[in-house]
Design a protein around this motif. Structure first.
Motif: not given
Length: 634
Positions: A229-235, A265-271, A304-311
């Motif tokens: 979630v942080q990787a997607f939220y702070l992309r 908090c994580l759910y709200a950031q993602l939604v 998208h968040g998991f793909e950013i982490l793996c990249s």
């Protein structure tokens, strides 16, 4: 000096330290390490189910450095979820209760933030400059160490801070004397009230349409949802470079429905983030009217968040995973979980038992079994390692998706103005105003008395004291001290005239002889006039000035006692002449309370329901006014 002694903390980090209250002997390091192990095992049932926003709670042995003795310490970055910080406060309090030989301190970039929570009840001598090494949890209670010397006026504000060894020695010998006042402890306990039950209340379970690989990873490492979630939220744009082509690690072809556990908090950031996937990624969304649209959208964002982490991974080898789930430490950890009924009676090997076991393994690997010297493994490396070592059974995941439990209601995301007002009132520890019109009475006399009590208090450059302040001493004014202070500020030659003053005297024809004549006349006049005559003359002057002001718009804007009485009583007697009636109205004393309340209500009405000076001051005084529409109609 503080910046030299301790490294500066980021805005979203908290630092905590656990000291041995009594001086440790040669085996002090072994005792501290043993305490850290026992504490983490003791609170494993709480920590295993907790989802941290950025970093977990960790205790590491810190050797003696300078004047700071050896201790257990750690720093946790909590990101946007401040509840992580207060959960750590709760943990430290409970650790010192379970292990009475330990004393805990905690601070963040604001310093001693525990004192900020109880700012309304702190002693006058305590301020941010002298609070270092004075605030500790000891035996489950908050203690504040005051200056030991007499609290002379102005001295305590600049009192030097004690060293850590001095503070610990005082705690062990005079703990009862330094126990924080009851209002301070009550304010702090109110902030952390509800733990550990609050942990489950802070979680949110939602359905997500995810690639099978992510579903398998989250089954083993549920906490990785926070990193994704942080990787997607702070992309940033460079992160999205890996998402503008078909996904290499988590393609969109094999997806299943999964129930994912977030924090609120994580759910709200993602939604709350609006995001449209690139067509080349392979992820598409159904129409917003689709019954599973929210699950598809959440799954797309998580992918998208998991793909950013793996990249960003360093492509760690599969054997880089630490073999820590063996040995006596893990066995004691697992035995403690069973004793605390962590598995809730689930049969060993069942799906629910394995889910709880994976959460416990996750916590053990990242918080308990990590050596001090090891570098933190990036989430991307962990994800790739898990993918290479974990078999993915797509049919089993599809069978589980067919019987998923219901997801949680997310109506808590929508806060109405009334709910916001209730939250603010609960924070101020106030009761909501009664809605019954018969019982809804606003005492305007209370408004006037509260404001007069506020004005009578002392104000300094640090702010104004409220009427309920603990300092009830009378205000005194020493004329001699004030004069001497002015002389020191202005200098000894402040009364001497400069060249500009002399030029002005010459321009207007003043001379020393004129000054001497004027001084002689003043001296003769002062000798002739008695104090009683002087007071009477001053009163006559003020009365004449009031009479003149009464004829102007300024005088007519104030409400006098006679005008207030005439508005509710009979009209004045007409037998008196018009001049006498006008003069009586002019000289009638002002109704100070009426003018004060009228001006306050006018200012409050002009705020149009928004925050303003009048509402802020009155709420600080404990006075709750009705809505401005009610005021205008009354």
């Amino acid at each position: 000096m503080e910046a030299l002694r301790r490294p500066a903390l980021p805005e979203d980090a908290v630092r905590y330290r656990l000291f041995a209250a009594a001086a440790a002997g040669p085996d002090g390091e072994a005792l501290l390490r043993r305490c850290a192990e026992l504490a983490l095992v003791r609170f494993a049932p709480l920590l295993a189910s907790y989802v941290w926003q950025r970093q977990p709670f960790r205790l590491r042995y810190v050797p003696r450095r300078g004047g700071t003795p050896a201790h257990l310490g750690g720093t946790t970055v909590f990101g946007d979820n401040v509840e992580d910080e207060w959960f750590i406060v709760y943990l430290l309090r409970e650790i010192t209760r379970e292990f009475p030989g330990l004393a805990a301190s905690i601070d963040d970039n604001d310093g001693e933030f525990l004192l900020i929570e109880a700012a309304d009840f702190l002693p006058k001598w305590l301020n941010p400059e002298n609070s270092e090494n004075r605030v500790f949890f000891y035996k489950g209670e908050l203690h504040i160490i005051p200056p030991l010397e007499p609290l002379e006026e102005g001295w305590a504000l600049s009192a030097p801070c004690p060293t850590v060894p001095q503070a610990l020695a005082l705690l062990t010998t005079r703990a009862e004397e330094f126990l924080a006042a009851e209002p301070i402890r009550a304010a702090l306990n109110k902030r952390i009230h509800g733990y550990p039950e609050k942990i489950q209340a802070s979680l949110h379970r939602a359905r997500c349409f995810l690639p099978a690989g992510i579903a398998a990873v989250l089954r083993l490492r549920p906490s990785l949802v926070a990193a994704a979630v942080q990787a997607f939220y702070l992309r940033d744009p460079s992160d999205l470079g890996a998402c503008r082509r078909p996904f290499r690690t988590f393609p969109a072809e094999q997806r299943v429905m999964v129930l994912v556990t977030f924090t609120r908090c994580l759910y709200a950031q993602l939604v709350q983030q609006q995001f449209v996937p690139d067509r080349r990624s392979g992820y598409t969304l159904p129409a917003p009217s689709h019954p599973q649209y929210r699950a598809y959208e959440l799954g797309m964002k998580l992918a998208h968040g998991f793909e950013i982490l793996c990249s960003k991974s360093s492509k760690a080898a599969p054997d880089a995973k630490r073999k820590v789930l063996s040995g006596p430490l893990w066995e004691r950890f697992l035995r403690s979980l069973k004793e605390k009924d962590y598995f809730k009676g689930e049969m060993e090997g069942s799906a629910k038992y394995l889910e709880l076991l994976h959460m416990a393994e996750d916590h053990f690997q990242q918080s308990v079994a990590v050596p001090e010297s090891s570098d933190e493994v990036s989430p991307g490396d962990e994800i790739l390692t898990l993918l290479q070592t974990t078999p993915i059974d797509l049919k089993e995941l599809e069978r589980e998706a067919a019987c998923l439990p219901a997801e949680d209601d997310d109506s808590w995301l929508d806060i109405t103005p009334g709910a916001l007002d209730q939250m603010l009132k609960e924070t101020r520890n106030e009761s909501l105003p009664c809605t019954n019109e018969e019982e809804e009475k606003y005492d305007l006399e209370t408004v006037a008395e509260s404001m007069k009590a506020f004005v009578s208090k002392v104000s300094t450059h640090e702010g104004a004291e409220m009427p309920w302040s603990s300092d009830e001493s009378h205000v005194t004014f020493d004329v001699d001290s004030f004069t001497k202070a002015l002389d020191r500020i202005l200098g000894a030659d402040s009364e001497e005239l400069d060249s500009d003053d002399l030029d002005e005297e010459e321009e207007f024809g003043f001379s020393d002889e004129d000054d001497e004549d004027l001084d002689d006349g003043n001296e003769r006049q002062e000798q002739k006039v008695s104090p009683e005559e002087l007071v009477g003359s001053l009163k006559a002057y003020m009365k004449e000035m009031d009479r003149e002001l009464a004829q102007t718009n300024v005088g007519k804007s104030f409400t006098s006692h006679q005008r207030a009485a005439s508005s509710v009583g009979a009209a004045p007697c007409e037998s008196a002449g018009p001049d006498s009636g006008a003069e009586a109205a002019e000289l009638a004393p002002l109704n100070v309370d009426m003018n004060l309340v009228a001006n306050l209500l006018e200012s409050y009405s002009a705020q149009a329901g928004l925050a303003g000076p009048t509402s802020n001051i009155l709420q600080s005084l404990g006075v709750d006014l009705p809505e401005s529409t009610e005021l205008s109609g009354s």
